[in-house]
Write a protein that holds these residues in place. Structure first.
Motif, mmCIF file in Angstrom:
data_model
loop_
_atom_site.group_PDB
_atom_site.id
_atom_site.type_symbol
_atom_site.label_atom_id
_atom_site.label_comp_id
_atom_site.label_asym_id
_atom_site.label_seq_id
_atom_site.Cartn_x
_atom_site.Cartn_y
_atom_site.Cartn_z
ATOM 1 N N GLY A 135 -7.919 -12.154 24.458
ATOM 2 C CA GLY A 135 -9.283 -11.654 24.419
ATOM 3 C C GLY A 135 -9.389 -10.270 23.815
ATOM 4 N N SER A 136 -10.601 -9.881 23.504
ATOM 5 C CA SER A 136 -10.844 -8.585 22.885
ATOM 6 C C SER A 136 -10.551 -7.451 23.868
ATOM 7 N N GLY A 137 -9.898 -6.412 23.340
ATOM 8 C CA GLY A 137 -9.639 -5.226 24.143
ATOM 9 C C GLY A 137 -10.243 -3.974 23.552
ATOM 10 N N GLY A 138 -10.999 -4.137 22.451
ATOM 11 C CA GLY A 138 -11.660 -2.986 21.852
ATOM 12 C C GLY A 138 -10.785 -2.135 20.971
ATOM 13 N N GLY A 139 -9.536 -2.557 20.743
ATOM 14 C CA GLY A 139 -8.620 -1.769 19.935
ATOM 15 C C GLY A 139 -8.771 -2.009 18.453
ATOM 16 N N PRO A 140 -7.879 -1.431 17.646
ATOM 17 C CA PRO A 140 -7.960 -1.595 16.193
ATOM 18 C C PRO A 140 -7.695 -3.030 15.771
ATOM 19 N N ALA A 141 -8.006 -3.340 14.526
ATOM 20 C CA ALA A 141 -7.793 -4.678 13.997
ATOM 21 C C ALA A 141 -6.339 -5.093 14.181
ATOM 22 N N GLY A 142 -6.145 -6.322 14.627
ATOM 23 C CA GLY A 142 -4.800 -6.835 14.833
ATOM 24 C C GLY A 142 -4.231 -6.596 16.214
ATOM 25 N N SER A 143 -4.975 -5.909 17.079
ATOM 26 C CA SER A 143 -4.440 -5.599 18.410
ATOM 27 C C SER A 143 -4.832 -6.617 19.472
ATOM 28 N N ASP A 192 5.686 -9.405 24.794
ATOM 29 C CA ASP A 192 5.313 -8.088 24.273
ATOM 30 C C ASP A 192 3.817 -7.908 24.472
ATOM 31 N N ARG A 193 3.454 -6.871 25.221
ATOM 32 C CA ARG A 193 2.043 -6.603 25.487
ATOM 33 C C ARG A 193 1.302 -6.201 24.204
ATOM 34 N N ARG A 194 0.004 -6.174 24.272
ATOM 35 C CA ARG A 194 -0.809 -5.864 23.089
ATOM 36 C C ARG A 194 -0.542 -4.460 22.564
ATOM 37 N N LEU A 204 -6.687 -6.333 32.201
ATOM 38 C CA LEU A 204 -6.517 -6.824 30.838
ATOM 39 C C LEU A 204 -5.114 -7.375 30.630
ATOM 40 N N ALA A 205 -4.107 -6.682 31.166
ATOM 41 C CA ALA A 205 -2.717 -7.150 31.016
ATOM 42 C C ALA A 205 -2.529 -8.528 31.645
ATOM 43 N N LEU A 206 -3.153 -8.759 32.796
ATOM 44 C CA LEU A 206 -3.000 -10.054 33.459
ATOM 45 C C LEU A 206 -3.819 -11.135 32.772
ATOM 46 N N ALA A 207 -4.953 -10.778 32.198
ATOM 47 C CA ALA A 207 -5.709 -11.760 31.415
ATOM 48 C C ALA A 207 -4.886 -12.214 30.213
ATOM 49 N N ASP A 208 -4.199 -11.269 29.570
ATOM 50 C CA ASP A 208 -3.321 -11.620 28.456
ATOM 51 C C ASP A 208 -2.162 -12.489 28.930
ATOM 52 N N LEU A 209 -1.555 -12.099 30.054
ATOM 53 C CA LEU A 209 -0.430 -12.858 30.591
ATOM 54 C C LEU A 209 -0.857 -14.266 30.977
ATOM 55 N N ARG A 210 -2.078 -14.399 31.443
ATOM 56 C CA ARG A 210 -2.597 -15.721 31.816
ATOM 57 C C ARG A 210 -2.568 -16.686 30.626
#
Length: 460
Positions: free
Chosen positions: A53-61, A111-113, A155-161
């Motif tokens: 999902g979106s995290g508001g970071g730069p393109a590609g993140s 590897d985290r975002r 956010l980290a757990l949403a990514d891990l999910r």
């Protein structure tokens, strides 16, 4: 990789160890470099992006990456989460050893975002030292990174999910684990409420390596900072722009969030490519860390990672010692973790061992998650730790000398306050915090005992 450095004078301990090592080298065995045998790949080891999902970071993140070791036909996937400042490369060697020992196992290392923010292109260039130490690389300026203020545990757990669910496709059995704060993350995932579904329901087991919750880090002398006042102060600092954790700057290799990580990766790069050659990095060491004699590239890496030089337990292994009385002193392996294995892991660059930009908000959330309860403070931070007492899957816990026994003590508390059907507790006080990740298989208590746990039948 590490939870955090102890709050003590890093340089004082290091220089004391250096003096002892120097005194012991009067008649060294020459510039010896016993390259630790690194078990070869057990098949292709793809490093794949996974959209999140979106995290508001730069393109590609808006993606994480997964290093996959072992066959795609495996019926069990062990998903491993690295600790503070750790990355997927932490687990490559351990994963190979586990896959070789456990039939039907594949290991996914996360590897985290945040890894998308690092510029590792210089390691493929002709002059990595100049590219990084002369500041020609692309750095992530905290002032230009307000998005990272929200990169916390939710956010980290949403990514891990997303990763866990992908690992379980086709009915595969998923075991979730981690090292240090990665272990804390895994336990938080198990207790988390994902829109009414508890995280543990999609798992067959949990693996915590030198980390956890419920006081797991108390024995390090650096317990969690989770009082309401401490949390308020830390959040205020993040709001003021301190979005990246700069704990590793305490090592003395630079003041930026990524300085120490770059130094360690450079050391691995040169130790792997030219171990016997005179150190390329030694002339660039800060004055406070200067060695009183020339060393090889391997010797410089050993100086940075071996416990004998007095660096904190959190960032060291038991590898060997400097030796030789000639122009350049080299490295001799005499410990459980051959320096060649460390060099092979540290050299990277894809996947790497060190994460450059650790979000300060993630540090706050993981400290608060230590209580492992649905408290008012946790709720105010959006931490949905609703299901800790309902955990009903097996647990494996492993501790080293790092925390003086509190890793397994805390794991026992988690088990006692839940429905976990059985647990395995293992300790090896002959290891430092990073040894389990790189130690030779014949000496790795983690590999042996985790293999036994992973091959034990479970209800799921």
């Amino acid at each position: 990789m590490t939870k955090r450095l102890p709050r003590r004078a890093v340089l004082g301990g290091m220089l004391g160890g250096l003096a002892l090592a120097s005194a012991a080298m009067g008649t060294g065995a020459g510039s010896a470099w016993a390259v630790g045998r690194v078990r070869g790949a057990v098949g292709p080891e793809p490093y794949v992006p996974v959209a999140v999902g979106s995290g508001g970071g730069p393109a590609g993140s808006d993606r994480v990456h997964v290093l996959k070791v072992g066959p795609d036909t495996a019926g069990t996937v062990l998903v491993l989460v690295p600790g503070m400042f750790g990355a997927a490369g932490d687990f490559r060697l351990l994963a190979r050893d586990l896959v070789a020992a456990v039939p039907g196992l594949q290991v996914w290392a996360l590897d985290r975002r945040e890894e998308n923010l690092a510029d590792r292109s210089g390691f493929a260039a002709p002059d990595p030292v100049g590219y990084y130490l002369d500041g020609r690389y692309r750095t992530q300026d905290p002032a230009a990174s307000p998005f990272a203020a929200d990169w916390g545990l939710a956010l980290a757990l949403a990514d891990l999910r997303v990763v866990v669910q992908a690992a379980g496709r086709g009915g595969r059995r998923v075991v979730l684990g981690g090292h240090s704060w990665g272990a804390t993350t895994a336990l938080a995932y198990a207790a988390w409420d994902f829109d009414g579904s508890p995280g543990y329901q999609g798992l067959a087991g949990l693996v915590v390596v030198d980390g956890g919750v419920r006081g797991a880090f108390d024995g390090t002398g650096d317990p969690v900072a989770d009082s309401p006042q401490e949390v308020r102060e830390r959040l205020a600092a993040i709001d003021a722009g301190a979005v990246f954790d700069r704990t590793l700057s305490g090592v003395g290799l630079g003041s930026r969030a990524e300085s120490t990580q770059i130094w360690y990766q450079l050391a691995g790069h040169y130790a792997l490519s030219d171990p016997e050659g005179r150190s390329v990095l030694q002339p660039r060491l800060p004055e406070a860390l200067r060695l009183p004699y020339p060393v090889s590239n391997a010797g410089l890496l050993g100086f940075l990672v071996d416990a004998s030089f007095g660096w904190p337990n959190a960032i060291t292994v038991h590898s060997g010692h400097l030796a030789g009385s000639g122009d350049v002193r080299g490295w001799v392996d005499s410990g459980i973790t051959p320096l060649g294995r460390v060099a092979a892991a540290y050299a990277g660059p894809v996947p790497a061992v060190w994460e450059w930009y650790w979000p300060a908000r993630l540090s706050v959330d993981l400290d608060v998650a230590d209580a492992y309860t649905d408290s008012a403070l946790a709720g105010s931070l959006g931490l949905r730790l609703h299901h800790a007492q309902r955990l009903d899957i097996p647990l494996y816990a492993f501790g080293t000398s790092y925390a003086g026994g509190t890793i397994t003590e805390a794991a026992r508390t988690v088990v006692a306050d839940s429905r976990i059907p059985y647990a395995t507790y293992e300790t090896d006080d002959g290891m430092n915090h990073l040894d389990p990740l790189f130690t030779a298989p014949a000496h790795n208590t983690l590999t042996r005992t985790l293999t036994e746990f992973l091959t034990r039948p479970t209800a799921r």
